[in-house]
Design a protein around this motif. Structure first.
Motif, PDB file in Angstrom:
ATOM      1  N   VAL A  49      10.635  31.891 -51.507  1.00  0.00           N
ATOM      2  CA  VAL A  49       9.694  32.843 -52.090  1.00  0.00           C
ATOM      3  C   VAL A  49       9.337  33.753 -50.925  1.00  0.00           C
ATOM      4  CG1 VAL A  49       7.529  33.202 -53.322  1.00  0.00           C
ATOM      5  CG2 VAL A  49       8.858  31.114 -53.733  1.00  0.00           C
ATOM      6  N   GLY A  50      10.100  34.819 -50.794  1.00  0.00           N
ATOM      7  CA  GLY A  50       9.943  35.715 -49.649  1.00  0.00           C
ATOM      8  C   GLY A  50       8.789  36.684 -49.875  1.00  0.00           C
ATOM      9  N   ASP A  51       8.263  37.182 -48.751  1.00  0.00           N
ATOM     10  CA  ASP A  51       7.231  38.213 -48.911  1.00  0.00           C
ATOM     11  C   ASP A  51       7.862  39.550 -49.311  1.00  0.00           C
ATOM     12  OD1 ASP A  51       8.371  38.805 -46.484  1.00  0.00           O
ATOM     13  OD2 ASP A  51       6.486  38.847 -45.346  1.00  0.00           O
ATOM     14  N   ALA A  85      17.156  22.475 -55.088  1.00  0.00           N
ATOM     15  CA  ALA A  85      17.069  23.316 -53.880  1.00  0.00           C
ATOM     16  C   ALA A  85      15.813  23.022 -53.065  1.00  0.00           C
ATOM     17  CB  ALA A  85      17.085  24.789 -54.278  1.00  0.00           C
ATOM     18  N   MET A  86      15.894  23.324 -51.778  1.00  0.00           N
ATOM     19  CA  MET A  86      14.698  23.253 -50.950  1.00  0.00           C
ATOM     20  C   MET A  86      13.900  24.533 -51.183  1.00  0.00           C
ATOM     21  SD  MET A  86      14.338  22.768 -46.895  1.00  0.00           S
ATOM     22  CE  MET A  86      12.756  22.257 -46.274  1.00  0.00           C
ATOM     23  N   LEU A  87      12.603  24.386 -51.356  1.00  0.00           N
ATOM     24  CA  LEU A  87      11.738  25.547 -51.623  1.00  0.00           C
ATOM     25  C   LEU A  87      10.964  25.911 -50.355  1.00  0.00           C
ATOM     26  CD1 LEU A  87      10.325  27.621 -53.452  1.00  0.00           C
ATOM     27  CD2 LEU A  87       8.882  25.790 -54.329  1.00  0.00           C
ATOM     28  N   VAL A  88      11.202  27.129 -49.878  1.00  0.00           N
ATOM     29  CA  VAL A  88      10.545  27.621 -48.663  1.00  0.00           C
ATOM     30  C   VAL A  88       9.685  28.828 -49.050  1.00  0.00           C
ATOM     31  CG1 VAL A  88      10.917  28.509 -46.316  1.00  0.00           C
ATOM     32  CG2 VAL A  88      12.556  26.902 -47.297  1.00  0.00           C
ATOM     33  N   VAL A  89       8.520  28.931 -48.434  1.00  0.00           N
ATOM     34  CA  VAL A  89       7.589  30.021 -48.788  1.00  0.00           C
ATOM     35  C   VAL A  89       7.197  30.816 -47.543  1.00  0.00           C
ATOM     36  CG1 VAL A  89       5.376  30.570 -49.872  1.00  0.00           C
ATOM     37  CG2 VAL A  89       6.650  28.564 -50.618  1.00  0.00           C
ATOM     38  N   ASP A  90       7.233  32.131 -47.660  1.00  0.00           N
ATOM     39  CA  ASP A  90       6.805  32.985 -46.546  1.00  0.00           C
ATOM     40  C   ASP A  90       5.298  32.949 -46.377  1.00  0.00           C
ATOM     41  OD1 ASP A  90       8.770  34.229 -45.037  1.00  0.00           O
ATOM     42  OD2 ASP A  90       9.141  35.786 -46.543  1.00  0.00           O
TER      43      ASP A  90
END
Ligand code: KIV
Length: 271
Positions: A49-51, A85-90
């Motif tokens: 979830v990119g900025d 999936a791995m969830l990564v957040v900005d």
């Protein structure tokens, strides 16, 4: 209890193993449940979830306006679409620049309020202490160096970074600092392929490239860019795997025509 159907979640360990085995890591951004579900079911390894949410979803010129509350709102929706999936957040602009504690608190907020598996933040040496503090608390951190869009007003343009020897050395030192601070992975944005290759071979953690050549351990793109949905800005490093803007436009034109000519709804589509 595990069932045969249970899907193995991608974790920081999975990504480390992929680097070791030379298996490339695929990553894309998502900002909503529907897209996240499609990406996850297609087998993507990491969803960010990119900025870039500020650009492609909110229509801003830069990533600066997006807030913590907005990142959390979108992450909650994305999380519901992911099984593997791995969830990564900005961490958005000004959520970690104020102080180490502020960054720590906001990373904790993302982990507490969403089902994220990691946070991402921009910068090298200057954010190393923040990365250390967050990772010491058990929160996985993905770094992001090279072109860092949150610093766009300092850079003055979205041009490639690391072209001069001095800039390349600075980026290399940043990469080392991010790894030493405890990050599990690092995004390399818009730097020469040769520099990305050197960083990838020197670091133990996986590198994820965007406009950084083929030698990175993985690649990431902004989904609406690669799907041809967001067409305001088309950087050279984006390959267009679809032209959804055209398909959607055609579908909408056809719908308008059918409505005007009373071809929709049909008898079968009526009650
Ligand atoms: O915000 C974003 O989408 C990103 C990727 C471009 C890596 O940071």
């Amino acid at each position: 209890m595990s069932t045969e159907k249970e899907i193995k979640r991608v974790t920081t360990k999975t990504l480390a193993l992929m680097k070791k085995k030379g298996v490339k890591i695929s990553s894309l951004t998502a900002y909503d449940y529907m897209t996240a579900k499609i990406l996850d079911e297609a087998g993507i390894d990491v969803i960010l979830v990119g900025d870039s949410l500020a650009n492609v979803f909110q229509g801003n010129d830069t990533t600066l306006p997006v807030t913590m509350d907005e990142m959390i709102y979108h992450t909650k929706a994305v999380a519901k679409g992911i099984s593997r999936a791995m969830l990564v957040v900005d961490l958005p602009f000004m959520s970690y620049q104020l102080s180490i504690d502020e960054g720590f608190r906001n990373a904790g907020r993302i982990m507490k309020e969403t089902s994220a598996g990691a946070v991402k933040l921009e910068g090298g040496i200057r954010v190393a202490d923040t990365i250390k503090k967050i990772t010491d608390a058990g929160i996985p951190v993905m770094g992001h160096i090279g072109l860092t869009p949150q610093s766009i007003y300092q850079f003055g343009s979205y041009r490639e970074r690391g072209k001069t020897e001095e800039e390349a050395e600075e980026i290399f030192r940043d990469a080392k600092a991010v790894e030493e601070a405890g990050a599990f992975s690092i995004v390399l944005e818009k730097i020469p392929a040769s520099l990305a290759k050197k960083i990838t071979s020197e670091l133990k953690i996986p590198t994820i490239g965007i406009g950084a050549g083929v030698h990175c351990d993985g690649q990431i793109l902004v989904s609406p860019d690669m799907l041809g949905l967001y067409v305001d800005f088309r950087p050279r490093f984006v390959r267009h795997y679809a032209e959804l803007n055209k398909e959607i436009s055609e579908a909408v034109k056809k719908y308008i025509e059918d409505v005007k000519e009373t071809k929709f709804p049909s008898k079968e589509e009526s009650y």
